[in-house]
Scaffold this motif. Structure first.
Motif, PDB file in Angstrom:
ATOM      1  N   GLN A  40      -4.686  -2.856 -10.056  1.00  0.00           N
ATOM      2  CA  GLN A  40      -5.905  -2.517 -10.761  1.00  0.00           C
ATOM      3  C   GLN A  40      -6.101  -1.020 -10.908  1.00  0.00           C
ATOM      4  O   GLN A  40      -5.534  -0.230 -10.152  1.00  0.00           O
ATOM      5  CB  GLN A  40      -7.097  -3.060  -9.977  1.00  0.00           C
ATOM      6  CG  GLN A  40      -7.269  -4.547 -10.111  1.00  0.00           C
ATOM      7  CD  GLN A  40      -7.667  -4.925 -11.519  1.00  0.00           C
ATOM      8  OE1 GLN A  40      -6.820  -5.238 -12.346  1.00  0.00           O
ATOM      9  NE2 GLN A  40      -8.948  -4.885 -11.800  1.00  0.00           N
ATOM     10  N   THR A  41      -6.924  -0.646 -11.857  1.00  0.00           N
ATOM     11  CA  THR A  41      -7.362   0.739 -11.914  1.00  0.00           C
ATOM     12  C   THR A  41      -8.476   0.904 -10.894  1.00  0.00           C
ATOM     13  O   THR A  41      -9.109  -0.060 -10.489  1.00  0.00           O
ATOM     14  CB  THR A  41      -7.885   1.087 -13.313  1.00  0.00           C
ATOM     15  OG1 THR A  41      -8.951   0.197 -13.625  1.00  0.00           O
ATOM     16  CG2 THR A  41      -6.795   0.926 -14.349  1.00  0.00           C
ATOM     17  N   ALA A  42      -8.702   2.115 -10.500  1.00  0.00           N
ATOM     18  CA  ALA A  42      -9.652   2.377  -9.420  1.00  0.00           C
ATOM     19  C   ALA A  42     -11.056   1.937  -9.798  1.00  0.00           C
ATOM     20  O   ALA A  42     -11.552   2.235 -10.878  1.00  0.00           O
ATOM     21  CB  ALA A  42      -9.650   3.862  -9.104  1.00  0.00           C
ATOM     22  N   ARG A  88       0.830  -1.204   0.000  1.00  0.00           N
ATOM     23  CA  ARG A  88       0.000   0.000   0.000  1.00  0.00           C
ATOM     24  C   ARG A  88       0.864   1.253   0.000  1.00  0.00           C
ATOM     25  O   ARG A  88       0.537   2.248  -0.645  1.00  0.00           O
ATOM     26  CB  ARG A  88      -0.918   0.006   1.229  1.00  0.00           C
ATOM     27  CG  ARG A  88      -2.242  -0.673   1.018  1.00  0.00           C
ATOM     28  CD  ARG A  88      -3.260  -0.142   2.033  1.00  0.00           C
ATOM     29  NE  ARG A  88      -4.621  -0.493   1.661  1.00  0.00           N
ATOM     30  CZ  ARG A  88      -5.252  -1.579   2.057  1.00  0.00           C
ATOM     31  NH1 ARG A  88      -4.631  -2.458   2.820  1.00  0.00           N
ATOM     32  NH2 ARG A  88      -6.486  -1.824   1.684  1.00  0.00           N
ATOM     33  N   ARG A 135     -15.654  -1.598  -4.425  1.00  0.00           N
ATOM     34  CA  ARG A 135     -15.298  -2.032  -3.074  1.00  0.00           C
ATOM     35  C   ARG A 135     -15.872  -1.107  -2.027  1.00  0.00           C
ATOM     36  O   ARG A 135     -16.182  -1.525  -0.917  1.00  0.00           O
ATOM     37  CB  ARG A 135     -13.779  -2.092  -2.935  1.00  0.00           C
ATOM     38  CG  ARG A 135     -13.112  -2.907  -4.023  1.00  0.00           C
ATOM     39  CD  ARG A 135     -13.624  -4.336  -4.011  1.00  0.00           C
ATOM     40  NE  ARG A 135     -13.437  -4.948  -5.312  1.00  0.00           N
ATOM     41  CZ  ARG A 135     -13.374  -6.253  -5.502  1.00  0.00           C
ATOM     42  NH1 ARG A 135     -13.509  -7.076  -4.483  1.00  0.00           N
ATOM     43  NH2 ARG A 135     -13.221  -6.730  -6.706  1.00  0.00           N
ATOM     44  N   ILE A 136     -15.964   0.160  -2.380  1.00  0.00           N
ATOM     45  CA  ILE A 136     -16.555   1.099  -1.435  1.00  0.00           C
ATOM     46  C   ILE A 136     -18.018   0.756  -1.244  1.00  0.00           C
ATOM     47  O   ILE A 136     -18.528   0.733  -0.121  1.00  0.00           O
ATOM     48  CB  ILE A 136     -16.409   2.540  -1.951  1.00  0.00           C
ATOM     49  CG1 ILE A 136     -14.934   2.838  -2.207  1.00  0.00           C
ATOM     50  CG2 ILE A 136     -17.015   3.527  -0.984  1.00  0.00           C
ATOM     51  CD1 ILE A 136     -14.702   4.152  -2.899  1.00  0.00           C
ATOM     52  N   LEU A 142       2.132   2.062  -3.216  1.00  0.00           N
ATOM     53  CA  LEU A 142       1.045   2.573  -4.036  1.00  0.00           C
ATOM     54  C   LEU A 142       0.860   4.064  -3.787  1.00  0.00           C
ATOM     55  O   LEU A 142       0.737   4.858  -4.724  1.00  0.00           O
ATOM     56  CB  LEU A 142      -0.238   1.826  -3.670  1.00  0.00           C
ATOM     57  CG  LEU A 142      -1.219   1.652  -4.786  1.00  0.00           C
ATOM     58  CD1 LEU A 142      -0.778   0.518  -5.686  1.00  0.00           C
ATOM     59  CD2 LEU A 142      -2.588   1.353  -4.199  1.00  0.00           C
ATOM     60  N   ALA A 143       0.828   4.418  -2.500  1.00  0.00           N
ATOM     61  CA  ALA A 143       0.646   5.829  -2.148  1.00  0.00           C
ATOM     62  C   ALA A 143       1.834   6.649  -2.628  1.00  0.00           C
ATOM     63  O   ALA A 143       1.681   7.807  -3.022  1.00  0.00           O
ATOM     64  CB  ALA A 143       0.473   5.968  -0.640  1.00  0.00           C
ATOM     65  N   PRO A 179     -14.924   1.780  -7.888  1.00  0.00           N
ATOM     66  CA  PRO A 179     -15.634   2.118  -6.653  1.00  0.00           C
ATOM     67  C   PRO A 179     -16.429   0.955  -6.061  1.00  0.00           C
ATOM     68  O   PRO A 179     -17.022   1.091  -5.007  1.00  0.00           O
ATOM     69  CB  PRO A 179     -16.566   3.248  -7.079  1.00  0.00           C
ATOM     70  CG  PRO A 179     -16.749   3.058  -8.541  1.00  0.00           C
ATOM     71  CD  PRO A 179     -15.526   2.387  -9.060  1.00  0.00           C
ATOM     72  N   ARG A 238     -16.436  12.734  -9.301  1.00  0.00           N
ATOM     73  CA  ARG A 238     -16.665  11.294  -9.125  1.00  0.00           C
ATOM     74  C   ARG A 238     -17.029  10.893  -7.708  1.00  0.00           C
ATOM     75  O   ARG A 238     -17.590   9.823  -7.472  1.00  0.00           O
ATOM     76  CB  ARG A 238     -15.425  10.527  -9.589  1.00  0.00           C
ATOM     77  CG  ARG A 238     -15.388  10.358 -11.094  1.00  0.00           C
ATOM     78  CD  ARG A 238     -13.997  10.086 -11.577  1.00  0.00           C
ATOM     79  NE  ARG A 238     -13.165  11.282 -11.445  1.00  0.00           N
ATOM     80  CZ  ARG A 238     -11.917  11.348 -11.875  1.00  0.00           C
ATOM     81  NH1 ARG A 238     -11.354  10.309 -12.455  1.00  0.00           N
ATOM     82  NH2 ARG A 238     -11.222  12.463 -11.726  1.00  0.00           N
ATOM     83  N   GLU A 270      -6.484  -8.144  -2.978  1.00  0.00           N
ATOM     84  CA  GLU A 270      -7.437  -8.406  -4.055  1.00  0.00           C
ATOM     85  C   GLU A 270      -8.857  -8.070  -3.604  1.00  0.00           C
ATOM     86  O   GLU A 270      -9.609  -7.435  -4.334  1.00  0.00           O
ATOM     87  CB  GLU A 270      -7.373  -9.874  -4.492  1.00  0.00           C
ATOM     88  CG  GLU A 270      -8.173 -10.125  -5.751  1.00  0.00           C
ATOM     89  CD  GLU A 270      -8.404 -11.601  -6.023  1.00  0.00           C
ATOM     90  OE1 GLU A 270      -7.668 -12.430  -5.469  1.00  0.00           O
ATOM     91  OE2 GLU A 270      -9.342 -11.915  -6.776  1.00  0.00           O
ATOM     92  N   VAL A 271      -9.176  -8.492  -2.394  1.00  0.00           N
ATOM     93  CA  VAL A 271     -10.505  -8.203  -1.865  1.00  0.00           C
ATOM     94  C   VAL A 271     -10.706  -6.700  -1.720  1.00  0.00           C
ATOM     95  O   VAL A 271     -11.808  -6.186  -1.885  1.00  0.00           O
ATOM     96  CB  VAL A 271     -10.702  -8.918  -0.516  1.00  0.00           C
ATOM     97  CG1 VAL A 271     -11.912  -8.385   0.210  1.00  0.00           C
ATOM     98  CG2 VAL A 271     -10.832 -10.404  -0.744  1.00  0.00           C
ATOM     99  N   ALA A 272      -9.607  -5.999  -1.438  1.00  0.00           N
ATOM    100  CA  ALA A 272      -9.690  -4.549  -1.317  1.00  0.00           C
ATOM    101  C   ALA A 272      -9.763  -3.879  -2.692  1.00  0.00           C
ATOM    102  O   ALA A 272      -9.890  -2.672  -2.779  1.00  0.00           O
ATOM    103  CB  ALA A 272      -8.497  -4.014  -0.531  1.00  0.00           C
ATOM    104  N   GLY A 273      -9.642  -4.697  -3.744  1.00  0.00           N
ATOM    105  CA  GLY A 273      -9.765  -4.149  -5.088  1.00  0.00           C
ATOM    106  C   GLY A 273      -8.483  -3.513  -5.598  1.00  0.00           C
ATOM    107  O   GLY A 273      -8.491  -2.834  -6.613  1.00  0.00           O
ATOM    108  N   ILE A 274      -7.387  -3.748  -4.894  1.00  0.00           N
ATOM    109  CA  ILE A 274      -6.139  -3.095  -5.283  1.00  0.00           C
ATOM    110  C   ILE A 274      -5.421  -3.877  -6.367  1.00  0.00           C
ATOM    111  O   ILE A 274      -4.852  -3.299  -7.275  1.00  0.00           O
ATOM    112  CB  ILE A 274      -5.239  -2.922  -4.048  1.00  0.00           C
ATOM    113  CG1 ILE A 274      -5.882  -1.914  -3.105  1.00  0.00           C
ATOM    114  CG2 ILE A 274      -3.839  -2.480  -4.446  1.00  0.00           C
ATOM    115  CD1 ILE A 274      -5.126  -1.699  -1.839  1.00  0.00           C
TER     116      ILE A 274
END
Lengths: 244, 244
Positions: A85-87, A28, A91-92, A31-32, A89, A171, A67-71
């Motif tokens: 992955q590309t963003a 993470r 997962r939100i 990523l940031a 929404p 968005r 993966e579950v977090a969609g990252i």
DNA sequence: GTATAACTAATGGTCCGACCATTATGTCAT
DNA sequence: ATGACATAATGGTCGGACCATTAGTTATAC
């Protein structure tokens, strides 16, 4: 309880740092920081495990979390691997759904939030919607009329709200709307939903006309009227379900 | 490309259903159905693995996913196990943070959304805030004044916004605000942040006074002024960071 | 008797090694 | 060329082992 009064305990809550958590944090962080970005491919599991000096199992749990977090997305086969992955929404939306299921968020809170949110959205959309946005909204409304199944028409409604949110050019609002749509979906079923759906279509056309005329107050009023009818229906169903 | 033109392909995208996904779904379903609820304890991993007829590894990946989603909490030791959690909005915040990091949500979108959101919140809080809420807000503002570190004062600010959101008596807004606070936190650092902080405190007191007087328009105006100053600062920092 | 210590069992966390299923790529016979 | 086949890479799953932590039980000391 039995502590000496002279020294203040002041203990910090210890926290067992599990291997997979540390791995997740490191990824993470990259990523940031931007060293990892959408489309990048992580090394193979067996390779990463060596790099992090953990077993493949521990590493896999970390990847699974991400993966579950969609990252990331895990794709198998040769040339497979973990791809950033590309963003999305989704997962939100999922997180919000979980929150509502777990907690005791009331229907009233959901509908109130939606009402307030759509107020903002309509105002912004009124100022910023392009002709393309408006045409798309009309197209969806037309399509809704032609759809035969309740489910398909509901999908159209969700899409209509999503496109409307997109017309704000922000968005964040899209995410909020998607989340609330997904959650409220569960409440929307009922005996007279089909007749309600039919009567709502005309309202969607009216809204587009107000938006095109850049008549903010009329647009907001139309949306409020529209949503209040939907919410009355939802509340009735909810009550019926509670009784039944 | 090379498909025969006579038959429409119309293939459904096949989807490999992995074991852990199915397990997650089943547990989530029990949650939505109410057969599982906060506080419940799931059977031990080795037991569940037998029940689902999968290996312990696969089951663990499922549990890990649910834990990351904030649905369960794994506690080890005797009498340990997987406990269904009470609702915590942290995961939503995390998901939003991931989304912003992954995607290209601009600072402008974030600040605009926050501005619009706080508009609603102030209006609702003005109508519904109890004296207890107002007193708590004042207490936090007082505490902010006494804090010495920049970080501690920022924490106070976050808490102030959270309590204000709570005063709406609608938790949905609380989630939205928490998310935006967490994300904007990363942008807030800067050389002159400390002097800005000092000057913002008075604004917080003013807002409470307006709320207590139930003067909606004045309260909204105060909040807008307040946020616009913060956002100017944030934008400046962001630009400086981009240049540096 | 009570308190402390040692033991035991349950449970999640980690590791290892193996095999399977899927996928891309190279190879060979036709 | 082309299609069938072998090969290798990679995620998915499995089974078993051991470790660390924790709660309960029992033994021991005073």
């Amino acid at each position: 309880m039995a502590s000496s009064p002279s020294t203040k305990p002041n203990f910090a809550p210890i926290r067992t740092r599990r291997a997979f958590e540390v791995i997740c944090e490191q990824i993470r962080a990259q990523l940031a920081a931007g060293t990892l970005k959408a489309g990048d491919k992580l090394p193979a599991e067996r390779e990463l495990a060596v790099e992090f000096q953990v077993s493949r199992s521990a590493l896999r749990e970390a990847l699974r979390s991400l993966e579950v977090a969609g990252i990331i997305r895990n794709v198998k086969g040769a040339k497979g691997g973990a791809f950033v992955q590309t963003a999305e929404p989704d997962r939100i939306v999922q997180a919000m759904q979980d929150y509502v299921h777990l907690g005791d968020i009331s229907l009233g809170e959901l509908t109130e939030a939606r009402l307030a949110l759509q107020d903002i959205i309509v105002r912004l959309a009124c100022a910023r919607a392009t002709e393309i946005d408006l045409a798309e909204l009309e197209l969806i409304a037309e399509r809704t009329k032609r759809e035969t199944s309740v489910e398909a028409r509901y999908a159209c409604a969700v899409e209509y709200y999503a496109v409307l949110a997109r017309a704000t050019k922000n968005r964040i609002f899209g995410i909020f709307v998607d989340s609330l749509s997904a959650i409220l979906h569960e409440f929307v079923r009922g005996p007279d939903y089909e007749t309600l759906q039919q009567s709502l279509i005309e309202s969607r056309f009216k809204l587009v006309r107000h938006l095109r005329a850049r008549n903010e107050e009329a647009a907001v009023a139309e949306m409020r009227k529209h949503l209040e009818r939907v919410h009355r229906h939802v509340r009735k169903n909810s009550k019926a379900a509670a009784k039944g």
